[in-house]
Design an enzyme around this catalytic site. Structure first.
Site, PDB file in Angstrom:
ATOM      1  N   HIS A 248       2.175  -7.463   5.061  1.00 49.12           N
ATOM      2  CA  HIS A 248       3.556  -7.417   4.565  1.00 49.12           C
ATOM      3  C   HIS A 248       3.587  -7.068   3.080  1.00 49.12           C
ATOM      4  O   HIS A 248       2.803  -7.586   2.298  1.00 49.12           O
ATOM      5  CB  HIS A 248       4.226  -8.774   4.794  1.00 49.12           C
ATOM      6  CG  HIS A 248       5.605  -8.882   4.192  1.00 49.12           C
ATOM      7  ND1 HIS A 248       6.646  -8.083   4.583  1.00 49.12           N
ATOM      8  CD2 HIS A 248       6.099  -9.700   3.220  1.00 49.12           C
ATOM      9  CE1 HIS A 248       7.729  -8.402   3.893  1.00 49.12           C
ATOM     10  NE2 HIS A 248       7.421  -9.367   3.051  1.00 49.12           N
ATOM     11  N   SER A 249       4.506  -6.179   2.704  1.00 46.31           N
ATOM     12  CA  SER A 249       4.812  -5.894   1.302  1.00 46.31           C
ATOM     13  C   SER A 249       3.549  -5.521   0.511  1.00 46.31           C
ATOM     14  O   SER A 249       2.875  -4.551   0.829  1.00 46.31           O
ATOM     15  CB  SER A 249       5.533  -7.101   0.677  1.00 46.31           C
ATOM     16  OG  SER A 249       6.066  -6.790  -0.585  1.00 46.31           O
ATOM     17  N   TYR A 250       3.194  -6.329  -0.510  1.00 45.22           N
ATOM     18  CA  TYR A 250       2.020  -6.020  -1.331  1.00 45.22           C
ATOM     19  C   TYR A 250       0.721  -6.100  -0.520  1.00 45.22           C
ATOM     20  O   TYR A 250      -0.286  -5.492  -0.883  1.00 45.22           O
ATOM     21  CB  TYR A 250       1.948  -6.976  -2.518  1.00 45.22           C
ATOM     22  CG  TYR A 250       1.069  -6.478  -3.645  1.00 45.22           C
ATOM     23  CD1 TYR A 250       1.590  -5.643  -4.633  1.00 45.22           C
ATOM     24  CD2 TYR A 250      -0.277  -6.814  -3.726  1.00 45.22           C
ATOM     25  CE1 TYR A 250       0.790  -5.169  -5.666  1.00 45.22           C
ATOM     26  CE2 TYR A 250      -1.079  -6.350  -4.757  1.00 45.22           C
ATOM     27  CZ  TYR A 250      -0.543  -5.527  -5.718  1.00 45.22           C
ATOM     28  OH  TYR A 250      -1.341  -5.049  -6.734  1.00 45.22           O
TER      29      TYR A 250
END
Length: 422
Positions: free
Chosen positions: A292-294
């Protein structure tokens, strides 16, 4: 008379100009004085005046909150959701209270991973000594021995720790949407082993030693008499004390320093370290990753560092609103081509779930997560991700079966030809 009036007009005009200049000078002086006063008043510090102490409960019970049967955080007495603004006009105090609750939530999630999911901690670095900072990840009982499937979970950046997608969702919505527990339980039901990474546990925070008061510096020689200089200093000191007592009475926060964890000082370092010491040594033939995300950026960095290993072991990658950028991270053409075939990115979008979206970069397909909220993208695409994994694995198994069949057919034909020759 007219001549007298005409003679008086220039004098009145000059007087009016002089008075205007004097008034303007007074206004400028007042404005300068006001600016000087405002420059000395730190409004942020003024807001801290009369704050309650930064002492908060240490358990959910002391906070008078608990998770109900639906995994929602509710007040024990009122049944109401968590209220951030417990005290009006005290934003810093409310934020500190929220952070204190967040630390308790982190421990609650750890407890759920251990008791509900039957996972255990693995200390990082693997050779950590007793006197150095360390971190940990969570492993299912068969994480290293399962020969078939392994699921690796990587969250985004920030305060979230192992087992969490978003602290805000855990506190304001429920455990299912904010934690990785639904992913873990379903993976185990479908025969996966699981590794839960902890990419934001990068340092040990310790209190800075108090600094000793510096010796007073020698003052410059002055022509003023000593007695007059002392009276002047006393007067200025009194003014400063009165000013600070009136406008500045904040609670001082403890000064800390960070000691990085060896080889795990960043999310990228952590993911690489876990790959080298755990994932690459696991028995699983098929590795699946949710990032997820980073966490997506950290995965792409892993590919930059271990491209061939990842290609040989990873079957599919589900990204959720990934923060990666193949151009800024300077990924190879081979990595980009592999991501096109093995990755899918569920991104925040107003479009219905799984709606194909235009690719922004030539890396992997993008589809809608069915929500415009970044932190919800993992939970909203939950079922789609496991369906994606199943389809990729099924296609891989069909391809392997076809290759095996071709090899058997080739061997059979070869043996038949040999027999005819004999």
């Amino acid at each position: 008379m007219l001549s007298h009036l005409c003679a008086a007009i220039p004098a009145v005009y000059i007087l009016w100009i002089v008075m205007a200049q004097v008034a303007g000078q007074e206004d400028r002086e007042k404005t300068t004085a006001l600016k000087d006063l405002l420059s000395r008043i730190d409004l942020d510090e003024l807001m801290k005046k009369d704050e309650p102490p930064f002492t908060f409960p240490k358990t959910l019970e002391e906070f008078e909150y608990a998770f109900n049967e639906y995994g929602q955080l509710r007040h024990i007495k009122t049944g109401e959701p968590f209220v951030f603004n417990a005290r009006e006009d005290l934003h810093r105090w409310n934020q500190k209270r929220y952070e204190a609750l967040g630390e308790i939530i982190t421990q609650c999630v750890y407890e759920l991973l251990e008791k509900k999911c039957n996972m255990t901690k693995a200390i990082l670095p693997v050779d950590a000594t007793d006197d150095e900072p360390s971190s940990f990840i969570y492993l299912s009982p068969n994480a290293l021995s399962n020969p078939f499937k392994l699921l690796v979970l990587i969250q985004g950046s920030g305060v979230v720790r192992a087992g969490q997608w978003a602290r805000r969702l855990i506190i304001n919505q429920d455990l299912d949407s904010g934690t990785q527990i639904p992913f873990i339980t379903r993976a185990m039901e479908e025969g996966y082993s699981v590794m839960v990474l902890n990419p934001n546990e990068n340092y040990l925070e310790v209190e800075k030693p108090s600094k000793s008061s510096p010796l007073p510096s020698p003052t410059e020689p002055s022509d003023e008499p000593a007695e007059k200089r002392e009276r002047k200093d006393d007067k200025e000191g009194k003014k400063k004390r009165e000013f600070y007592e009136k406008y500045r009475n904040p609670q001082k926060e403890t000064e800390t320093e960070r000691i990085p964890i060896r080889e795990n000082g960043s999310s990228e370092e952590h993911v690489l370290y876990v790959w080298d010491h755990f994932v690459s040594k696991a028995a699983a033939k098929n590795v699946f990753i949710v990032a997820h995300s980073y966490g997506g950026l950290s995965f792409v960095e892993l590919m930059n560092q271990r491209e061939m290993q990842v290609k040989n072991r990873v079957c599919a990658v589900a990204l959720t609103d990934s923060a990666h950028n193949i151009w800024l991270q300077e990924t190879s053409k081979g990595t980009q081509d592999w991501m096109q075939q093995h990755c899918c990115n569920w991104v925040s979008s107003p479009e219905p779930l799984d709606t194909p979206l235009d690719p922004m970069l030539p890396d992997c397909p993008r589809v809608s997560a069915g929500t415009e909220r970044h932190e919800l993208t993992s939970w909203m695409s939950f079922n789609s991700i496991f369906r994606f994994f199943s389809e990729v694995l099924e296609a891989k198994e069909d391809e392997e079966a076809e290759e095996t069949s071709n090899i058997v057919t080739t061997r059979s034909s070869s043996l038949k030809n040999k027999h005819q020759d004999l």
